[in-house]
Design an enzyme around this catalytic site. Structure first.
Site, PDB file in Angstrom:
ATOM      1  N   HIS A   1      -3.271   7.236   3.008  1.00 17.90           N
ATOM      2  CA  HIS A   1      -3.687   5.941   2.453  1.00 17.90           C
ATOM      3  C   HIS A   1      -5.121   5.667   2.899  1.00 17.90           C
ATOM      4  O   HIS A   1      -5.454   5.838   4.072  1.00 17.90           O
ATOM      5  CB  HIS A   1      -2.742   4.856   2.973  1.00 17.90           C
ATOM      6  CG  HIS A   1      -3.144   3.472   2.576  1.00 17.90           C
ATOM      7  ND1 HIS A   1      -3.484   3.151   1.281  1.00 17.90           N
ATOM      8  CD2 HIS A   1      -3.266   2.329   3.301  1.00 17.90           C
ATOM      9  CE1 HIS A   1      -3.798   1.858   1.227  1.00 17.90           C
ATOM     10  NE2 HIS A   1      -3.678   1.342   2.441  1.00 17.90           N
TER      11      HIS A   1
ATOM     12  N   CYS B   1       0.818  -1.235   0.000  1.00 14.80           N
ATOM     13  CA  CYS B   1       0.000   0.000   0.000  1.00 14.80           C
ATOM     14  C   CYS B   1       0.843   1.273   0.000  1.00 14.80           C
ATOM     15  O   CYS B   1       0.348   2.351  -0.322  1.00 14.80           O
ATOM     16  CB  CYS B   1      -0.928   0.008   1.197  1.00 14.80           C
ATOM     17  SG  CYS B   1      -1.972  -1.427   1.267  1.00 14.80           S
TER      18      CYS B   1
ATOM     19  N   ASN C   1     -10.000  -0.072   0.194  1.00 17.51           N
ATOM     20  CA  ASN C   1      -8.537  -0.017   0.164  1.00 17.51           C
ATOM     21  C   ASN C   1      -8.024  -0.570  -1.176  1.00 17.51           C
ATOM     22  O   ASN C   1      -8.072  -1.769  -1.417  1.00 17.51           O
ATOM     23  CB  ASN C   1      -7.997  -0.844   1.336  1.00 17.51           C
ATOM     24  CG  ASN C   1      -6.485  -0.868   1.396  1.00 17.51           C
ATOM     25  OD1 ASN C   1      -5.799  -0.403   0.486  1.00 17.51           O
ATOM     26  ND2 ASN C   1      -5.948  -1.423   2.462  1.00 17.51           N
TER      27      ASN C   1
HETATM   28  N1  ACO Z   1     -18.752  -8.229   9.453  1.00 18.47           N
HETATM   29  C1  ACO Z   1     -19.216  -8.484  10.674  1.00 18.47           C
HETATM   30  N2  ACO Z   1     -18.437  -8.835  11.705  1.00 18.47           N
HETATM   31  C2  ACO Z   1     -17.128  -8.932  11.471  1.00 18.47           C
HETATM   32  C3  ACO Z   1     -16.560  -8.663  10.217  1.00 18.47           C
HETATM   33  C4  ACO Z   1     -17.435  -8.314   9.179  1.00 18.47           C
HETATM   34  N3  ACO Z   1     -17.014  -8.030   7.939  1.00 18.47           N
HETATM   35  N4  ACO Z   1     -15.230  -8.820  10.291  1.00 18.47           N
HETATM   36  C5  ACO Z   1     -14.935  -9.160  11.558  1.00 18.47           C
HETATM   37  N5  ACO Z   1     -16.091  -9.224  12.265  1.00 18.47           N
HETATM   38  C6  ACO Z   1     -16.255  -9.555  13.687  1.00 18.47           C
HETATM   39  C7  ACO Z   1     -15.114 -10.370  14.210  1.00 18.47           C
HETATM   40  O1  ACO Z   1     -15.337 -11.735  13.945  1.00 18.47           O
HETATM   41  C8  ACO Z   1     -15.184 -10.050  15.679  1.00 18.47           C
HETATM   42  O2  ACO Z   1     -16.227 -10.820  16.255  1.00 18.47           O
HETATM   43  P1  ACO Z   1     -16.028 -11.483  17.707  1.00 18.47           P
HETATM   44  O3  ACO Z   1     -15.797 -10.319  18.636  1.00 18.47           O
HETATM   45  O4  ACO Z   1     -17.313 -12.198  17.900  1.00 18.47           O
HETATM   46  O5  ACO Z   1     -14.826 -12.359  17.555  1.00 18.47           O
HETATM   47  C9  ACO Z   1     -15.645  -8.598  15.706  1.00 18.47           C
HETATM   48  O6  ACO Z   1     -16.223  -8.346  14.436  1.00 18.47           O
HETATM   49  C10 ACO Z   1     -14.531  -7.609  15.961  1.00 18.47           C
HETATM   50  O7  ACO Z   1     -13.431  -7.944  15.148  1.00 18.47           O
HETATM   51  P2  ACO Z   1     -12.136  -7.089  15.159  1.00 18.47           P
HETATM   52  O8  ACO Z   1     -11.179  -7.618  14.148  1.00 18.47           O
HETATM   53  O9  ACO Z   1     -11.658  -6.909  16.565  1.00 18.47           O
HETATM   54  O10 ACO Z   1     -12.739  -5.706  14.663  1.00 18.47           O
HETATM   55  P3  ACO Z   1     -12.044  -4.298  14.632  1.00 18.47           P
HETATM   56  O11 ACO Z   1     -12.865  -3.328  15.336  1.00 18.47           O
HETATM   57  O12 ACO Z   1     -10.584  -4.396  14.937  1.00 18.47           O
HETATM   58  O13 ACO Z   1     -12.151  -3.943  13.087  1.00 18.47           O
HETATM   59  C11 ACO Z   1     -10.889  -4.029  11.087  1.00 18.47           C
HETATM   60  C12 ACO Z   1     -11.633  -4.828  12.120  1.00 18.47           C
HETATM   61  C13 ACO Z   1     -11.864  -3.115  10.382  1.00 18.47           C
HETATM   62  C14 ACO Z   1     -10.284  -5.007  10.080  1.00 18.47           C
HETATM   63  C15 ACO Z   1      -9.782  -3.198  11.773  1.00 18.47           C
HETATM   64  O14 ACO Z   1      -9.016  -4.019  12.596  1.00 18.47           O
HETATM   65  C16 ACO Z   1      -8.900  -2.539  10.780  1.00 18.47           C
HETATM   66  O15 ACO Z   1      -9.318  -1.650  10.067  1.00 18.47           O
HETATM   67  N6  ACO Z   1      -7.606  -2.902  10.733  1.00 18.47           N
HETATM   68  C17 ACO Z   1      -6.709  -2.366   9.769  1.00 18.47           C
HETATM   69  C18 ACO Z   1      -6.953  -3.055   8.514  1.00 18.47           C
HETATM   70  C19 ACO Z   1      -6.271  -2.390   7.383  1.00 18.47           C
HETATM   71  O16 ACO Z   1      -6.382  -1.204   7.230  1.00 18.47           O
HETATM   72  N7  ACO Z   1      -5.589  -3.187   6.599  1.00 18.47           N
HETATM   73  C20 ACO Z   1      -4.945  -2.775   5.482  1.00 18.47           C
HETATM   74  C21 ACO Z   1      -3.862  -1.765   5.792  1.00 18.47           C
HETATM   75  S1  ACO Z   1      -2.394  -2.104   5.062  1.00 18.47           S
HETATM   76  C22 ACO Z   1      -2.756  -2.295   3.549  1.00 18.47           C
HETATM   77  O17 ACO Z   1      -3.435  -1.438   3.077  1.00 18.47           O
HETATM   78  C23 ACO Z   1      -2.352  -3.498   2.792  1.00 18.47           C
END
Ligand code: ACO
Length: 328
Positions: free
Chosen positions: A255, A115, A285
């Site tokens: 980003h 990214c 993204n």
């Molecule tokens: N729909 C519904 N529920 C979901 C989903 C979904 N799509 N995805 C995960 N969940 C659930 C999980 O299973 C979890 O459930 P549980 O508590 O029963 O186990 C709950 O939601 C919370 O999951 P988390 O992973 O803790 O959620 P979080 O608030 O951290 O958000 C997210 C997840 C959006 C992926 C966040 O961690 C994030 O944005 N991280 C950065 C990701 C990113 O930007 N990656 C790319 C950057 S680098 C690059 O660009 C290559």
């Protein structure tokens, strides 16, 4: 006489026609529009057709950038394409672009920095231009992450989209251009975001495909934390290298991975919403394409005027990160 700087002369973007909304995703995995919007800010994303490859998007974006820059293909001396989803191992996407454009006087190579790729591409162009090696360079940021997404994994498949952006960069002595680039990496964190197979470590095989190892694996919360701290640090560092304060910026173009990450970065840099460009709601993204597509849209929306200070900042798998301050 001002020193020689690398200056962006023109930009372009290309996005697949097909739109995948959060409502569409609700039919594919157990998720909801509400969850996706509140956790990420994403409403829809573009998805390439099975017949549409990374180079197709790259070529279309490059043609628009050349037109906007009023530069002919035979003036280009180097093409640097940043992508982690090339059409194939080799030849590079850059060589495919060179052929399609008829850029017969150009060198061509790809850059792998996920990214952060477009900023790594800008840094490469800046180095070659300031050293006097090349005068006119085409930098492309492009990815089709949909091709390496596990469409059964709700934790990742809702986040990504496909797209391309391109910039024609030329040496200039009018005082504008790329003032600074700061780049960083930490391979110790390679495990938190990766595609485990399909390369030389675990070549693609029926078993590997069965286990979905040729698709993105991510530790979301860990990526989230590091994305915020690294992007804040990179933004400050690139500003310092340019001899400015972040408060001097007219616009920051982060980003576009997640609205919460963008908001946290802006808050820590003390930048109000009027100084932050956001389009993640439309595209998700798009990896290496996000910052250049956003820069293209920011100009077209009149958010950047001649003389303004603009900063691009990104973070991605590797880990890699980078930021660049540009006087427009
Ligand atoms: N729909 C519904 N529920 C979901 C989903 C979904 N799509 N995805 C995960 N969940 C659930 C999980 O299973 C979890 O459930 P549980 O508590 O029963 O186990 C709950 O939601 C919370 O999951 P988390 O992973 O803790 O959620 P979080 O608030 O951290 O958000 C997210 C997840 C959006 C992926 C966040 O961690 C994030 O944005 N991280 C950065 C990701 C990113 O930007 N990656 C790319 C950057 S680098 C690059 O660009 C290559």
């Amino acid at each position: 006489m001002n020193r020689i700087r690398a200056k962006i002369l023109g930009t372009g973007k290309s996005l697949p026609q097909k739109i995948l909304t959060n409502a569409d995703l609700e039919k594919i995995v157990e998720t909801s529009d509400e969850w996706i919007r509140t956790r990420t800010g994403i409403q829809e994303r573009r998805i390439a057709e099975p017949s549409e490859a990374t180079s197709d998007l790259a070529i279309a974006a490059a043609k628009i950038a050349l037109e906007n820059a009023r530069v002919q293909p035979d003036q280009i001396e180097a093409i640097f394409t940043s992508t982690c989803t090339p059409d194939m191992f080799f030849p590079s996407v850059s060589c495919l672009v060179q052929s399609a454009l008829g850029a017969k006087n150009s060198a061509a190579m790809d850059i792998s920095a996920a990214c952060s790729g477009f900023i790594y591409g800008l840094a490469t162009a800046k180095g070659f231009i300031e050293s006097g090696t090349f005068k006119t360079v085409l930098v492309i940021g492009v990815d089709t992450l949909s091709k390496i997404t596990n469409w059964k994994d709700r934790a990742t498949c809702v986040l990504f989209g496909d797209g391309a952006g391109a910039a024609v960069i030329q040496s200039s002595q009018d005082g504008s251009g790329i003032l600074s680039v700061f780049l960083g990496a930490d391979g110790n964190e390679a495990e938190i975001l990766k595609v485990p197979a399909g390369g030389s470590r675990l070549p693609a095989s029926p078993e590997v495909l069965e286990k979905n190892l040729c698709s993105i694996r991510m530790n979301g919360p860990e990526v989230y934390k590091l994305a915020v701290t690294k992007m804040v640090k990179a933004s400050e560092k690139a500003a310092e290298m340019a001899g400015i304060q972040c408060s001097d910026l007219k616009l920051i173009i982060p980003h576009q991975a997640n609205l919460r990450i963008i908001d946290s970065v802006a808050k820590r840099l003390n930048l109000g919403p009027e100084k932050v460009f956001v389009n993640v709601q439309k595209y998700g993204n798009m990896s290496a394409a996000t910052t250049i597509v956003a820069l293209d849209e920011a100009q077209k929306e009149g958010r950047i005027q001649r003389g303004d200070l603009v900063e691009l900042v990104a973070f991605g798998a590797g880990l890699t990160w980078g930021a660049s301050v540009i006087r427009w």
